[in-house]
Design an enzyme around this catalytic site. Structure first.
Site, short mmCIF file in Angstrom:
data_model
loop_
_atom_site.label_atom_id
_atom_site.label_comp_id
_atom_site.label_asym_id
_atom_site.label_seq_id
_atom_site.Cartn_x
_atom_site.Cartn_y
_atom_site.Cartn_z
N PRO A 1 36.38 54.42 15.54
CA PRO A 1 35.11 53.84 15.98
C PRO A 1 35.25 52.33 16.22
O PRO A 1 35.97 51.65 15.50
CB PRO A 1 34.15 54.14 14.84
CG PRO A 1 34.96 54.62 13.70
CD PRO A 1 36.30 55.06 14.22
N GLY B 1 34.65 48.45 16.30
CA GLY B 1 34.02 47.38 15.51
C GLY B 1 33.55 47.83 14.14
O GLY B 1 32.66 47.23 13.55
N GLY C 1 35.54 48.32 11.35
CA GLY C 1 36.40 47.96 10.22
C GLY C 1 37.67 48.77 10.14
O GLY C 1 38.44 48.65 9.18
N GLY D 1 40.03 48.74 12.60
CA GLY D 1 41.09 48.14 13.42
C GLY D 1 41.19 48.72 14.82
O GLY D 1 42.29 48.82 15.38
N ALA E 1 42.64 46.08 17.36
CA ALA E 1 44.08 45.84 17.18
C ALA E 1 44.88 47.03 17.73
O ALA E 1 45.89 46.84 18.41
CB ALA E 1 44.40 45.64 15.70
N ASP F 1 45.67 42.84 11.03
CA ASP F 1 45.32 44.08 11.74
C ASP F 1 46.42 44.45 12.74
O ASP F 1 46.82 45.63 12.84
CB ASP F 1 44.01 43.91 12.52
CG ASP F 1 42.80 43.83 11.62
OD1 ASP F 1 42.95 43.49 10.44
OD2 ASP F 1 41.69 44.12 12.10
C1 MEV Z 1 38.99 42.16 10.42
O1 MEV Z 1 39.49 43.49 10.57
C2 MEV Z 1 39.69 41.48 9.27
C3 MEV Z 1 39.31 40.01 9.06
O2 MEV Z 1 40.04 39.58 7.91
C4 MEV Z 1 39.64 39.16 10.25
C5 MEV Z 1 41.13 39.03 10.46
O3 MEV Z 1 41.92 39.17 9.52
O4 MEV Z 1 41.53 38.71 11.60
C6 MEV Z 1 37.83 39.87 8.74
#
Ligand code: MEV
Length: 349
Positions: A112, A114, A116, A118, A121, A164
């Site tokens: 999904p 945005g 969390g 990744g 990335a 990421d």
């Molecule tokens: C985002 O997945 C993780 C953060 O730590 C940002 C990053 O590390 O680039 C919030």
């Protein structure tokens, strides 16, 4: 056509603090983004995205990079996805010493957007690998990770760590502290992911932590303390046998650290009501520990539980839209066999 895939990830510990040079331990999980790339005769970029927790969409625009696509789907997430693809194309052209090459690009993902896990990335890593191979250039994993980091850094206005992108490139569990990126040998941890159906704005969340950290000494101390939690967690992992299932005492200790880590992220303002609800539901169901994963604000939590209890508990938690067990993805970016590319979605030129 060249096709590459790369995995998403969960953070066992250390998101946000890693942006300020503290260590973090993200772990790649078996949810992948797959990017197919075909060079074109002209310099247009045509992007078709499917399964990005959105209705599929297709956009086509002139100029290999830099131009704004004429997207008639005004979803910020779609624009963000295009930004990452654009940055990946730019890195691939630079690596191959090319300019003015266009591509037909298809992105399929079961991560999904945005949330969390990744997704950006994974798309950037797979996109750079597929596009460079399409141009006849094979990059080693370190260079893919480095270029993917630079792409994320550019899109996120400098608010990105290497965590990421390195994790998605290498697979498995990794440790990232500033520019020092290493793979870790860890047991396969019993991750359960709960997803609230939403997403967070990584840039805004990272900026929020930055403001707090600059304003209050105790917020800066909170970020440093997350680093201490990660160091403690790493030590536990280094003592575990990577070939065996983790024993109960390891899970209990890692879970305590995850709970602590979540509390500090909450204090830094990056949790949300639905993330907190899912974290508490997981703990109540018997998870050894639970925390948000990634930038926060909405999206996913990760819990540790080898039994089915946490999945069952989350399934009945209001606001939890999806629950799944996330296996450690031992393989990072990889070339995939070509497959049929039936077109769906709208085209905007
Ligand atoms: C985002 O997945 C993780 C953060 O730590 C940002 C990053 O590390 O680039 C919030």
């Amino acid at each position: 056509m060249t096709v590459s895939s790369a995995p998403g990830k969960v953070y066992l510990f250390g998101e946000h603090a890693v942006v300020y040079g503290e260590p973090a331990v993200p772990c790649a999980v078996e949810r992948r983004a797959t990017v197919s790339v075909e060079p074109r005769e002209d310099d247009h970029i045509r992007v078709e995205a499917r399964d990005l927790s959105l209705d599929g969409f297709t956009v086509e625009y002139a100029g290999s990079t830099g131009d704004h696509p004429d997207v008639n789907v005004p979803t910020p997430l779609v624009e963000a996805a295009i930004g990452y693809i654009d940055a990946a194309v730019e890195q691939a052209l630079d690596a191959a010493g090319e300019s003015d090459v266009g591509f037909d690009i298809t992105v399929e993902s079961d991560i999904p957007l945005g949330a969390g896990l990744g997704s950006s990335a994974a798309v950037v890593v797979a996109g750079i690998d597929a596009a460079t191979r399409a141009l006849g250039v094979e990059l080693d994993a370190e260079e893919i990770a480095d270029r993917a980091y630079r792409a994320e850094y550019a899109v996120q206005d400098g608010q990105a760590s290497r965590a990421d992108t390195f994790c998605s490139t290498m697979g498995g569990a990794v440790r990232v502290e500033g520019d020092d990126c290493r793979t870790l040998d860890t047991p396969n941890l019993p991750f359960v992911v709960g997803f609230d159906g939403g997403a967070g704005d990584t840039g805004a969340l990272v900026a929020g932590v930055r403001d707090l950290r600059e304003r209050y000494g105790f917020a800066a101390d909170t970020v440093d303390t997350i680093g201490d939690i990660v160091r403690e967690g790493e030590e536990l992992l280094s003592e575990a046998d990577p070939e065996s299932d983790p024993d109960e005492s390891l899970l209990v200790e890692l879970g305590n650290l995850m709970n602590f880590n979540h509390g500090l992220l909450e204090a830094l303002g990056v949790s949300s009501r639905s993330l907190d609800n899912m974290v508490w539901a997981a703990r109540t169901a018997g998870a050894h520990g639970a925390k948000l994963t990634g930038a926060g604000g909405g999206g996913c939590i990760v819990a540790l539980d080898p039994t089915p209890e946490t999945q069952t508990g989350l399934r009945f938690t209001p606001g939890c839209e999806d629950v799944f067990r996330a296996e450690l993805a031992t393989e990072g970016v990889r070339a995939e066999a070509e497959h049929d590319d039936a077109s769906t979605g709208e085209t905007a030129e």
